[in-house]
Design an enzyme around this catalytic site. Sequence first.
Site, PDB file in Angstrom:
ATOM      1  CG  ASP A 189      -3.826   2.821   9.182  1.00 21.26           C
ATOM      2  OD1 ASP A 189      -4.060   1.967   8.293  1.00 21.26           O
ATOM      3  OD2 ASP A 189      -3.344   3.942   8.934  1.00 21.26           O
ATOM      4  CD  GLU A 214      -2.128   1.231   3.038  1.00 25.00           C
ATOM      5  OE1 GLU A 214      -1.997   0.213   3.741  1.00 25.00           O
ATOM      6  OE2 GLU A 214      -2.718   2.248   3.419  1.00 25.00           O
ATOM      7  CG  ASP A 227      -7.181   5.031   5.684  1.00 25.15           C
ATOM      8  OD1 ASP A 227      -8.430   4.905   5.677  1.00 25.15           O
ATOM      9  OD2 ASP A 227      -6.587   6.117   5.633  1.00 25.15           O
ATOM     10  CG  ASP A 280       0.190   1.883   6.687  1.00 20.81           C
ATOM     11  OD1 ASP A 280       1.339   1.408   6.817  1.00 20.81           O
ATOM     12  OD2 ASP A 280      -0.053   2.962   6.118  1.00 20.81           O
TER      13      ASP A 280
END
Length: 632
Positions: A499, A424, A501, A497
Amino acid sequence: MSLHEYDVHSIKVLEDMEAVRRRPGMYIGSTGPDGLLHLIYEVVDNAVDEHLAGYCDEIWVIVNEDKSITVRDNGRGIPVGIHPEAGINTVELVMTTLHAGGKFERGGYKVSGGLHGVGVSVVNALSEWLEVEVRWKDGKVYRQRFSRGRKVTELEVVGETEETGTTVSFLPDREIFGELRYNFTKLAQRLRELAYLNPGLTIHLDNRITGLRRTFHYKGGIVSFVKELATGKDPLHKDPIYLSDSRPDRAVEIAMLFTNAIDEEVFTFANCINTREGGTHLTGFRAALTRVINDYAREKRMLGKNDENLPGEAIREGLVAIISVKLTSPEFEGQTKMKLGNPWVRAYVEEVVREQFYQYLVKNPGVARAIIEKSIAAHRARQAAAKARQLVRRKGALVSLSLPGKLADCTSEDPTVAELFIVEGDSAGGSAKQARDRTFQAILPLRGKVLNVEKAGLSKLLDNQELRAIITALGTGIREEFDITKLRYHKIILLTDADIDGAHIRTLLLTFFFRNLRPLIEHGHVYIAQPPLYSVQVGKERIYLYSDEELERFRQSANGRYTVRRFKGLGEMNPRELWETTMNPETRVLKKVTIRDALEADEIFSTLMGPDVSLRRAFIQENAHRVAVLDI
Ligand code: 1YM
């Protein structure tokens, strides 16, 4: 019952409850977030069974502030009298006896087999405390309490009431589940599904942690379900086709809507359990559908004498359908116990669909024509596509000749050792390129959000640069064209990641794989990298921690000075850190993606992108509270 028998019984109870606590995974699948949901489903299933028996039309599910769960129904109440064979009150018997089937034969379409239906005693065994309250028809309220499967109080009268019903409250045991974190999104989805499958039932969900309350009630049942699934899909007819049959020991309900979409979306259920691997009900349905359409098309001369039959796949292109069967003793088989096995169901469903669908076509010739014309067009398009592909192949325009520009390929040409990291973001992609071992690790950075593949048809999907890059890098082609022998990397590793997102992009990618490259998942080629969340420096030593729980545990056991650094994203790690923690096969942790994970991603994805705004809002709110986790 003699004293001796009673002692034997109570020893057996303690042994059973101990066995469940020793190996919880055997009974509820896992002790992760799914296991927690399982406990809730187990209790809810009993209330739904009471609905199916015809005595209950409302169920409340409450997530309390202390993280305990309350499930309440307005059915008859679990019987409070002494059970004639066991010699103890029935509430206690139900709560402490592993029901190995036949222990207390209950009539109706009860849930059995699979992972559900292990019995509420398992919930009791795995709860710090559990309390049952029965509002019985004698006008009294009875209560009994347990702890970790052991009785704490006798069944006592604690009040009076005019209503009947059962309430079960429990606090899952932190000794077994660790921190209690519920995946509210999945819970809401399951309750919604149950409400769709049982149109006479109202289910309330009251989440006192987030303050979110929802009521699920769908008068239209699976017909509304199908309508919802088909939103945005350009239907061929306005109202879903509804077929049903009900007999004392079996029932089937089917709702279907033909659309101009390309995907086939058929969901099957047996006793309200999602049979994700299909089974005999699906086989019967498909056989009848193909048969009826071909027979009707020939009768109406839409197919000529010399035309071949329309294949099932062409008929089902764009079909959205729900098949729900209810039977007294379902058998679940398959890898994940999510495939209906009872052989006779095939003939039963096939017969009902053949008769009723045929009648429907006769009564609705306009719809019949539209479905058949669509099927013929789909069939022609498929044949044309196959021809075009052959032509392209003969011309030697192989996909692998033009690898995507962003791909930093590895030097090895042996797919069995080659790995593809799908990363990503460009900056993380850059770090990964520096960090990798280029002999066998290839890097493909993805820019921005990947396309919303949900409502996009095949052609649009292939316009998307990021997804096209993945397809060409893999070399296999997609869907019907998929050829696993062309796979260029045996490990495909999603690196996003840690998180929200990142979780979102991972969900998108998994959904894309699930819908277009499913055999890759089935063959175990798809993995999720687990980058650490924290790096901790203790003197000269550095440790990486992968979750908040790990950090908490570290803090509790640590003595002396240390500094904690939180990685905000992959981009913050230097190449050496990235290599050590996430890419080096010697030290990294990879999670292999299973079909189950991908299915869940697919469902989560449908919620996120689907038409139900309130579910989407709930999802986002819950993530803002950091209480729901996307556990894939
Ligand atoms: C909140 C959970 O468990 N409701 C519930 C359970 C039962 C009955 C009614 C019930 C079933 C029957 C007869 C029957 C159960 N009974 C048993 C057993 N809600 C919840 N509501 N009378 C009442 O199936 O014949 C097990 S569950 F074994 F005692 F019959």
